[in-house]
Design an enzyme around this catalytic site. Structure first.
Site, mmCIF file in Angstrom:
data_model
loop_
_atom_site.group_PDB
_atom_site.id
_atom_site.type_symbol
_atom_site.label_atom_id
_atom_site.label_comp_id
_atom_site.label_asym_id
_atom_site.label_seq_id
_atom_site.Cartn_x
_atom_site.Cartn_y
_atom_site.Cartn_z
ATOM 1 N N CYS A 283 19.534 -36.709 -38.271
ATOM 2 C CA CYS A 283 19.321 -37.417 -36.889
ATOM 3 C C CYS A 283 18.137 -37.633 -36.087
ATOM 4 O O CYS A 283 17.622 -38.585 -35.754
ATOM 5 C CB CYS A 283 20.557 -37.033 -35.785
ATOM 6 S SG CYS A 283 21.825 -36.017 -36.454
ATOM 7 N N ARG A 312 21.810 -25.817 -44.594
ATOM 8 C CA ARG A 312 22.629 -24.850 -43.441
ATOM 9 C C ARG A 312 22.882 -23.494 -43.861
ATOM 10 O O ARG A 312 23.371 -23.365 -44.981
ATOM 11 C CB ARG A 312 23.834 -25.584 -43.017
ATOM 12 C CG ARG A 312 23.469 -27.004 -42.546
ATOM 13 C CD ARG A 312 24.745 -27.856 -42.159
ATOM 14 N NE ARG A 312 24.514 -29.198 -41.562
ATOM 15 C CZ ARG A 312 25.422 -30.281 -41.391
ATOM 16 N NH1 ARG A 312 26.636 -29.724 -41.313
ATOM 17 N NH2 ARG A 312 24.812 -31.425 -41.199
ATOM 18 N N GLN A 330 23.360 -36.096 -47.802
ATOM 19 C CA GLN A 330 24.131 -36.911 -47.112
ATOM 20 C C GLN A 330 23.745 -38.407 -47.259
ATOM 21 O O GLN A 330 22.772 -38.888 -47.125
ATOM 22 C CB GLN A 330 24.327 -36.473 -45.590
ATOM 23 C CG GLN A 330 25.041 -35.277 -45.074
ATOM 24 C CD GLN A 330 24.636 -34.986 -43.775
ATOM 25 O OE1 GLN A 330 23.332 -35.034 -43.109
ATOM 26 N NE2 GLN A 330 25.717 -34.619 -43.153
ATOM 27 N N ASP A 332 23.447 -40.579 -45.339
ATOM 28 C CA ASP A 332 23.206 -40.753 -43.981
ATOM 29 C C ASP A 332 22.594 -41.666 -43.102
ATOM 30 O O ASP A 332 21.475 -42.224 -43.413
ATOM 31 C CB ASP A 332 22.617 -39.478 -43.419
ATOM 32 C CG ASP A 332 22.997 -38.799 -42.108
ATOM 33 O OD1 ASP A 332 23.930 -39.427 -41.404
ATOM 34 O OD2 ASP A 332 22.332 -37.876 -41.589
ATOM 35 N N HIS A 334 21.718 -43.940 -39.180
ATOM 36 C CA HIS A 334 21.917 -43.842 -37.816
ATOM 37 C C HIS A 334 21.744 -45.256 -37.273
ATOM 38 O O HIS A 334 20.835 -45.975 -37.847
ATOM 39 C CB HIS A 334 20.799 -42.843 -37.138
ATOM 40 C CG HIS A 334 21.379 -41.419 -37.340
ATOM 41 N ND1 HIS A 334 20.781 -40.859 -38.407
ATOM 42 C CD2 HIS A 334 22.355 -40.733 -36.908
ATOM 43 C CE1 HIS A 334 21.434 -39.864 -38.658
ATOM 44 N NE2 HIS A 334 22.259 -39.546 -37.569
ATOM 45 N N LYS A 414 34.916 -39.899 -32.669
ATOM 46 C CA LYS A 414 34.525 -40.221 -33.700
ATOM 47 C C LYS A 414 35.807 -40.773 -34.472
ATOM 48 O O LYS A 414 37.038 -40.377 -34.125
ATOM 49 C CB LYS A 414 34.149 -39.020 -34.449
ATOM 50 C CG LYS A 414 34.823 -37.734 -34.334
ATOM 51 C CD LYS A 414 34.394 -36.714 -35.298
ATOM 52 C CE LYS A 414 35.360 -35.519 -35.197
ATOM 53 N NZ LYS A 414 35.150 -34.534 -36.148
ATOM 54 N N HIS A 460 26.340 -42.022 -35.383
ATOM 55 C CA HIS A 460 25.964 -41.540 -36.789
ATOM 56 C C HIS A 460 27.301 -41.763 -37.800
ATOM 57 O O HIS A 460 28.076 -41.815 -37.354
ATOM 58 C CB HIS A 460 26.203 -40.061 -36.523
ATOM 59 C CG HIS A 460 25.591 -39.344 -35.483
ATOM 60 N ND1 HIS A 460 24.364 -38.498 -35.828
ATOM 61 C CD2 HIS A 460 25.507 -39.407 -34.180
ATOM 62 C CE1 HIS A 460 23.940 -38.092 -34.449
ATOM 63 N NE2 HIS A 460 24.782 -38.621 -33.421
HETATM 64 ZN ZN ZN Z 1 23.416 -37.899 -37.324
#
Ligand code: ZN
Ligand code: ZN
Length: 586
Positions: A283, A312, A330, A332, A334, A414, A460
């Site tokens: 992000c 992680r 991911q 991913d 945004h 979410k 996200h």
């Molecule tokens: Zn994010």
């Protein structure tokens, strides 16, 4: 049985008839173990999600061969049909009972009981510290099976003695039990860790450390097929691809708040006396791109997408194959937008999610909407707006969902999307999260029609979630037999003998020109052995060629599931497989 502390969840379970049944089955199992091994010391034996267990101390190590013996003794106890009866003792009596019967673990449990009255249950000659509830008699425990053995420390503490844990399960009917046992077998058969090795897709390497994946050529090929598809879909839906670095100054994680909330999960290091971290999330990187220039209301929604690899620092003990790893990628995105664009955008994301999942063969979903928790940032009005946008979008698509009150992240509500696999297990996959925190922390704005800066909202979202986890789930869903569009080898060409190698090479070359991932099995093995191997490697199509095929320009087609499909002209066969691949038929 222990006088376990009764939390809310525990209490709910105690009213469940299956709980009483399994609890009773655990008594019967302990009783059988005592009859077979009178020297046994009993610890605890609770019902669990899928069955029950009992931890016992024995001077000998039980093996899987002992389980049928214990089951046979249980069958006798069940046949004897002893009623379960409750009996109370004072604490002093209970203490004495434990000492007389040399039950040190039970004694410890008795010492922990606050009341002066202690409840026991008996059935036949067997007595156990227990609060119930139980079925009426041992005869009601009918469909029961012992499943496995494991080691367990008393009270889960490695400093305490090690006990042997016997797992079992019980159901009301033989049919339910059978279904459950079959499901366990089925899950074993589908285990992605074993299939990943057998199909040469990926490995973990001790020298490199735990939780990081090595994709071997076939696995990397599947991965790139998925990536190509996913990237293509994103471009078509107005997302812009970006790429961001893997290492960042820790300053960015301070500004994002990750250093406060997430520090233990970030791999931190120093370079030239400055603190750096390997990104645990994409992000902030996308925000820096957004903030690199002034954005106008006309630019919104702005959708930045990355196949972003993050790391992680998960404890090595919780890692599990591809499902829980330290390094993962991911899908991913945004999305930066105005508040009034939320509903429409979320509807589009939902459509996008289902389209992508369908391509992989998933059509069964569970949705969860998580709302404002006790601790939250942002204004209550903004939360209400975002929650209602999520609800409105779900309702507009007529999707059923479960509301998880107060389960949202502190920064926004979410939607989580879980998919059901071929054997009914659900897997967390996509997520759509509104965020009020990061736009504040990074001062994310757009120039409105009035020419003034306005705070942008941020979403996200990931469709597949972690690529690694999705791949693991895909392998288990298909038991390794990936659909043609994802199969690393789509066609295996198998000559019936070396005499037909030349023709086989021609066939391979034709199929490859048609864009099909084709291999030639030119080993001098018997044809049957080659077919079996291709079958084990889950190759969707086998093209067998001998004299008749060479003469007529055909191949004898075999499908991994449907078997013999007869002879077909090479071109026609190529066309058929290509069509199946391009349409992503599952
Ligand atoms: Zn994010
Ligand atoms: Zn009990």
């Amino acid at each position: 049985m222990s006088h376990a502390k009764t939390g809310q969840k525990e209490q709910r379970k105690q009213t469940d008839p299956l709980y009483a049944l399994r609890h009773s089955a655990a008594h019967v199992m302990a009783q059988a173990v005592r009859r077979l091994y009178p020297e046994v010391r009993l610890a605890i034996g609770p019902p669990i999600e899928d069955g029950f267990y009992y931890d016992v101390e024995l001077p000998l190590a039980l093996t899987d061969e002992d389980l049928p013996k214990i089951e046979a003794e249980m069958a006798k106890i069940i046949k004897e049909n002893h009623p379960f009866t409750q009996r109370f003792m004072t604490k002093a009596e209970a203490r004495k009972w434990c000492q007389d019967h040399r039950e040190p673990y039970k004694l410890e449990l008795v010492e922990g009981i606050q009341d002066d009255t202690v409840s026991f249950y008996t059935d036949g000659e067997f007595i156990d510290l227990c609060e119930g509830p139980h079925v009426k008699s041992t005869g009601e425990v009918k469909a029961v099976k012992l499943l496995s053995l494991a080691g367990a420390y008393w009270r889960g503490d490695a400093h305490n003695p090690q006990l042997q844990r016997i797992y079992g399960t019980a159901y009301f009917t033989a049919e339910e039990l059978h279904t459950h046992v079959q499901r366990i077998e089925e899950a074993k058969r589908r285990d992605h860790r074993r299939l990943g090795k057998d199909l040469e897709l990926f490995s973990f390497e001790e020298l490199a450390g735990p939780g990081v994946v090595f994709y071997h050529p076939k696995g990397a090929l599947v991965r790139s097929l998925i990536e190509d598809y996913v990237k293509q879909c994103h471009r078509e839906r107005g997302y812009e691809l970006v790429a961001t670095p893997h290492i960042f100054r820790t300053d960015i994680w301070k500004q994002s708040g990750h250093m406060d909330y997430y520090k233990d999960y970030i791999f931190l290091f120093e370079a030239e006396k400055q603190g750096f971290g390997i990104k645990p999330m994409n992000c902030p990187g996308h925000i820096l791109i957004y903030n690199a220039k002034t954005r106008s209301y006309r630019d919104l929604p702005l959708r930045l997408f990355e196949l972003g690899t993050v790391y992680r620092n998960e404890k090595s003990g919780v890692l599990h194959g591809l499902l829980r790893v330290r390094g993962f990628t991911q899908d991913d995105a945004h999305i930066f937008l105005r508040e009034d664009q939320l509903v429409n955008e979320i509807e589009q994301i939902l459509d996008f999610e289902f389209e992508v999942l369908r391509a992989f063969g998933f059509t069964d979903y569970e949705l969860e909407l998580s709302t404002r928790p006790e601790k939250f940032i942002g204004s209550p009005q903004a939360w209400e707006h975002a929650e209602s946008a999520l609800r409105t979008a779900l309702d507009a698509r007529q999707l059923a969902y479960e509301v998880r009150e107060g389960e949202g992240a502190f920064y926004g509500p979410k939607i989580d999307i879980k998919i059901k696999d071929a054997i009914g297990r659900s897997w967390q996959c996509g997520t759509i999260q509104c965020d009020f925190a990061l736009p504040e922390r990074f001062d994310v704005t757009y120039a409105g029609e009035d020419g003034k800066p306005h705070r942008a909202v941020m979403i996200h979202r990931a469709l597949l979630g972690s690529f690694e986890r999705f791949f693991g789930m895909l392998i288990e869903h298909y038991a390794g037999a990936l659909p043609v569009w994802l199969a690393p080898v789509q066609v295996m060409v198998i000559p019936v003998s070396d005499k037909f190698l030349d023709y086989a090479r021609q066939v391979v070359s034709t199929l490859q020109q048609e864009g099909l991932r084709t291999q030639l099995d030119e080993r001098s093995e018997k044809m049957q052995a080659k077919i079996r191997d291709a079958q084990l490697q889950q190759v969707p199509y086998m093209a067998v060629v001998g004299g008749r095929e060479a003469e007529s320009g055909t191949v004898a087609v075999r499908h991994r599931r449907d078997g013999d499909l007869g002879a077909v002209g090479v071109d026609k066969f190529a066309q058929r497989v290509r069509e199946e691949s391009q349409s992503r038929r599952v």
